[in-house]
Design an enzyme around this catalytic site. Structure first.
Site, PDB file in Angstrom:
ATOM      1  CE  LYS A 134     -54.943 -19.133 -49.347  1.00 47.24           C
ATOM      2  NZ  LYS A 134     -54.913 -19.268 -47.931  1.00 47.24           N
TER       3      LYS A 134
ATOM      4  CE  LYS B  17     -45.855 -20.428 -47.031  1.00 43.61           C
ATOM      5  NZ  LYS B  17     -47.316 -20.223 -47.096  1.00 43.61           N
TER       6      LYS B  17
ATOM      7  CD  GLU C  33     -53.522 -15.231 -48.898  1.00 48.16           C
ATOM      8  OE1 GLU C  33     -52.703 -15.100 -47.998  1.00 48.16           O
ATOM      9  OE2 GLU C  33     -54.003 -16.347 -49.207  1.00 48.16           O
TER      10      GLU C  33
ATOM     11  CG  HIS D   9     -77.960  -9.494 -39.597  1.00 49.40           C
ATOM     12  ND1 HIS D   9     -79.121  -9.020 -39.057  1.00 49.40           N
ATOM     13  CD2 HIS D   9     -77.972 -10.834 -39.413  1.00 49.40           C
ATOM     14  CE1 HIS D   9     -79.810 -10.023 -38.542  1.00 49.40           C
ATOM     15  NE2 HIS D   9     -79.133 -11.141 -38.749  1.00 49.40           N
TER      16      HIS D   9
ATOM     17  CB  CYS E 229     -36.336  -9.268 -45.456  1.00 43.92           C
ATOM     18  SG  CYS E 229     -37.044  -7.642 -45.666  1.00 43.92           S
TER      19      CYS E 229
ATOM     20  CD1 TRP F  26     -43.388  -8.139 -48.516  1.00 47.04           C
ATOM     21  CD2 TRP F  26     -43.242  -6.909 -46.650  1.00 47.04           C
ATOM     22  NE1 TRP F  26     -44.648  -7.696 -48.199  1.00 47.04           N
ATOM     23  CE2 TRP F  26     -44.598  -6.941 -47.069  1.00 47.04           C
ATOM     24  CE3 TRP F  26     -42.910  -6.183 -45.510  1.00 47.04           C
ATOM     25  CZ2 TRP F  26     -45.612  -6.298 -46.366  1.00 47.04           C
ATOM     26  CZ3 TRP F  26     -43.926  -5.535 -44.812  1.00 47.04           C
ATOM     27  CH2 TRP F  26     -45.256  -5.600 -45.240  1.00 47.04           C
TER      28      TRP F  26
ATOM     29  CD  GLU G  54     -57.513 -20.269 -45.804  1.00 44.17           C
ATOM     30  OE1 GLU G  54     -57.491 -19.294 -45.062  1.00 44.17           O
ATOM     31  OE2 GLU G  54     -56.514 -20.650 -46.448  1.00 44.17           O
TER      32      GLU G  54
ATOM     33  NE  ARG H 206     -37.567 -14.930 -44.589  1.00 47.79           N
ATOM     34  CZ  ARG H 206     -38.043 -15.411 -43.450  1.00 47.79           C
ATOM     35  NH1 ARG H 206     -38.510 -16.628 -43.406  1.00 47.79           N
ATOM     36  NH2 ARG H 206     -38.058 -14.682 -42.364  1.00 47.79           N
TER      37      ARG H 206
ATOM     38  CG  ASN I  42     -36.066 -10.694 -41.686  1.00 49.90           C
ATOM     39  OD1 ASN I  42     -36.180 -11.854 -41.328  1.00 49.90           O
ATOM     40  ND2 ASN I  42     -37.098  -9.902 -41.783  1.00 49.90           N
ATOM     41  N   GLY I  43     -36.167  -7.329 -40.461  1.00 46.24           N
ATOM     42  CA  GLY I  43     -36.758  -6.879 -39.200  1.00 46.24           C
ATOM     43  C   GLY I  43     -37.010  -5.386 -39.236  1.00 46.24           C
TER      44      GLY I  43
HETATM   45  C1  G6P Z   1     -48.869 -14.369 -43.906  1.00 44.31           C
HETATM   46  C2  G6P Z   1     -49.015 -15.461 -44.942  1.00 44.31           C
HETATM   47  C3  G6P Z   1     -50.269 -16.277 -44.660  1.00 44.31           C
HETATM   48  C4  G6P Z   1     -50.222 -16.829 -43.239  1.00 44.31           C
HETATM   49  C5  G6P Z   1     -49.995 -15.732 -42.212  1.00 44.31           C
HETATM   50  C6  G6P Z   1     -49.681 -16.315 -40.843  1.00 44.31           C
HETATM   51  O1  G6P Z   1     -49.879 -13.441 -44.048  1.00 44.31           O
HETATM   52  O2  G6P Z   1     -49.076 -14.901 -46.238  1.00 44.31           O
HETATM   53  O3  G6P Z   1     -50.353 -17.335 -45.582  1.00 44.31           O
HETATM   54  O4  G6P Z   1     -51.420 -17.479 -42.971  1.00 44.31           O
HETATM   55  O5  G6P Z   1     -48.878 -14.930 -42.577  1.00 44.31           O
HETATM   56  O6  G6P Z   1     -48.464 -17.001 -40.927  1.00 44.31           O
HETATM   57  P1  G6P Z   1     -48.030 -18.205 -40.033  1.00 44.31           P
HETATM   58  O7  G6P Z   1     -46.716 -18.636 -40.589  1.00 44.31           O
HETATM   59  O8  G6P Z   1     -47.919 -17.684 -38.634  1.00 44.31           O
HETATM   60  O9  G6P Z   1     -49.054 -19.271 -40.133  1.00 44.31           O
END
Ligand code: G6P
Length: 614
Positions: free
Chosen positions: A491, A609, A494, A510, A2, A75, A487, A27, A101-102
């Site tokens: 990606k 994010k 996501e 396994h 948010c 969000w 990673e 956000r 937000n929270g």
């Molecule tokens: C969210 C974002 C990711 C990020 C993660 C941790 O899931 O979409 O891209 O890696 O949070 O966030 P931070 O800001 O703590 O690295």
């Protein structure tokens, strides 16, 4: 999660709010809304499901005049994303409007109390409970909004960054925070509120970072008045934001994610600037120099983080154990905080976070601190909550990352971890001078190699077009490239919504090998490292089950090229630095697959994010 933005001054608030919301849309983008006080001191709330552009459309024929306003991009946590659950929320009398937000954890018990007192609720949100509670307290004690907010927040459990405005009062805005970020911008005769600095930077560089349980009263013509919820008056220094407007604009790129992938050489320069001395072939990190004794004496390092930052943490373990011979455990913050982890006096916790606001990582810090750990943070956002909660640390200085899928933040985190491991290893004499110098030299040259990969982005684009049919992907790697496999898979999930699994290449036998058939593409990260032959065998195992192989190999590779369906070459580098190079084609691959599938690359569904709720 948010985004909140506020304005109080002489300018029209609405355009400032909309621009701010667009910057904060990373956000959350389930719904958007704003509240404005017009000339007649009426309090208008406009809100709608969908993105900020939908709100603009909705407001086209509405009265959006006024020099005081607050706005929100959501969000969803409590209550589905719809018009009613969108913020701002009115109080019962419609005299107050609030954005949040929270999460208010005890909202149900507060709601019960309010219901008994005749309050009715329109939405399913915890936020509406908060604004009603403020009105209840304000009426009961016949006090100002500022006083009512302080009194109410006393019995609130949870996390909040809030802004509240009141009908009839176009010169007053009250904001508060605990656990969620909130910045106050001090302009010339006006004030701004933002979840981060991006909505503010265009108007002023002067900001105040509120601390937890602080409430600010902004009044036209007065200095901001800050109180704790316990009524203690607080003075904060005014900080400067170091952010360029260019950094938060797309600058001709179709998406922030692509811009941020291509920006990596610049981010690496900023990250190593003043820390890596090319001529002297040495690294100086002030945080490490100041606290080297702590690292010399520590029994173990615990790295904690979430998402992509956790993947960087896994690489950190390989680095610290190889070069410093210090045992390292890497923990997902949300698990760590609810276990009873063994932390002894003198252990070091390294939280890693791009945003510096991730709720679980913040909670992990508090837990480790209580148990006596020294906290050394790695953050990107300067002045963020995590940066301020640590004892010391190193900023990645990657520049603002806006695309929801993290790219340059990851690679700069790996660079910081590498610089830390080398600096500590040198002091501990657990790394030879030759190895130290050779890695430092290679770090100095890394950007040339990164550029050479970026120049071949078209090759990746071509490969990605072939594989958009796939519904599942496997990513395999070993050693420093095992976290890269995780990673790469993350990606792809996501932003293209294709299921992908990252696995240590040999562990595939396994279980996951059962998934392989002629429809399953496998991305194998297979540069020329000590496990090269082993990975080659893993590729043969996939091939004999008709799996398709996309391999990331070292320039000049022959053996894998002969058996893989597609190959992408990366330059040779030190083993511990390969992840910095091998991840870039995977970032590009997920980007191009998502574009080809018509996905919303910068704002993928359901994600945000900055995850400020647990
Ligand atoms: C969210 C974002 C990711 C990020 C993660 C941790 O899931 O979409 O891209 O890696 O949070 O966030 P931070 O800001 O703590 O690295």
């Amino acid at each position: 999660m948010c985004g909140i933005v506020g304005y109080l001054g002489d300018k029209q608030a609405y355009p400032i709010l909309i621009k701010g919301l667009k910057r904060l849309e990373y956000r959350g983008y389930d719904s958007a809304g704003c509240a404005l006080l017009n000339e007649n001191l009426e309090l208008k709330v406009y809100k709608t499901k969908g993105k900020v552009s939908s709100l603009e459309e909705y407001c086209k024929d509405k009265d959006v005049s006024g020099t005081l306003g607050i706005a929100h991009t959501r969000w969803a946590t409590h209550g589905e994303p719809n018009d009613t659950n969108a913020h701002p929320h009115y109080s019962q009398s419609k005299n107050l409007a609030l954005i949040h937000n929270g999460i208010i954890e005890n909202y149900l018990s507060i709601k019960q109390m309010l219901t008994k007192n005749g309050y009715k609720f329109q939405s399913q949100t915890d936020t509406e409970v908060l604004v009603q509670a403020i009105e209840f307290v304000k009426t009961k004690y016949d006090c100002s909004l500022f006083e009512a907010v302080k009194r109410t927040l006393h019995f609130v459990i949870g996390a909040y960054a809030i802004c509240v405005i009141e009908k009839g009062k176009n010169d007053t805005l009250v904001a508060a925070r605990k656990g969620s970020p909130l910045i106050v911008g001090i302009g010339e005769g006006d004030f701004f509120i933002g979840s981060d600095a991006t909505p503010i930077v265009e108007y002023t560089n002067n900001v105040i970072y509120l601390d937890d349980e602080e409430v600010v009263l902004l009044e036209k013509g007065n200095r901001p008045l800050i109180n704790t919820i316990n009524n203690e008056e607080i003075e904060h220094d005014i900080s400067k934001i170091e952010l360029e407007l260019n950094d938060i604009e797309k600058q001709g790129y179709p998406h922030f994610m692509l811009k941020e992938i291509f920006e990596q050489p610049k981010s690496f320069d900023l990250c190593m600037n003043g820390r890596l001395n090319v001529e002297k072939k040495e690294i100086k990190l002030s945080g490490i120099i100041d606290h080297i004794d702590k690292f010399k004496q520590c029994n173990k390092i615990i790295i904690t983080a979430c998402g992509t930052s956790w993947h960087a943490g896994l690489i950190g373990k390989y680095l610290f154990e190889e070069f410093c011979r210090i045992p390292v455990v890497v923990e997902v913050a949300s698990e760590f905080r609810y276990r009873n982890p063994v932390i002894k006096q003198g252990d070091i916790l390294i939280p890693i976070s791009q945003s510096g606001e991730t709720a679980d990582t913040l909670a992990a810090i508090e837990l480790a601190r209580k148990k006596g750990a020294f906290i050394y943070g790695i953050c990107n956002v300067v002045g963020s909550s995590i940066a301020r909660a640590t004892d010391s640390g190193t900023y990645t200085h990657a520049g603002p990352e806006i695309g929801v899928a993290s790219t340059k933040a990851f690679t700069t985190q790996v660079i910081v971890l590498t610089m830390m491991a080398l600096s500590i290893g040198k002091e501990l004499k657990t790394i030879t001078n030759e190895k130290y110098e050779s890695i430092v030299k290679e770090l100095c040259n890394i950007n040339e190699k990164v550029e050479s990969i970026l120049e071949k982005a078209k090759e990746i684009e071509q490969i990605s077009k072939i594989f958009t049919y796939a519904r599942n992907f496997m990513y395999l790697g070993r050693g420093y490239n095992y976290p890269v496999a995780l990673e790469g898979a993350l990606k792809l999930k996501e932003i293209s919504y294709i299921h992908a699994e990252g696995y240590p290449a040999a562990e595939m036998k396994h279980g996951p090998i059962a998934l392989i058939d002629d429809e399953m593409p496998c991305v194998v990260i297979a540069p020329l490292l000590k496990t090269y032959e082993k990975v080659l065998s893993n590729i043969e195992e996939i091939r004999s089950r008709k799996g398709k192989i996309i391999a990331i190999v070292t320039q000049g590779d022959k053996d894998i090229k002969n058996i893989a369906d597609m190959c992408f070459e990366i330059p040779q580098t030190e083993e511990c630095l390969t992840s910095i190079l091998s991840v870039i084609p995977l970032q590009l691959f997920s980007y191009y697959v998502a574009v080809e599938k018509g996905r919303d690359v910068d704002q993928p569904r359901n994600l945000a994010k900055s995850v400020t709720v647990e």
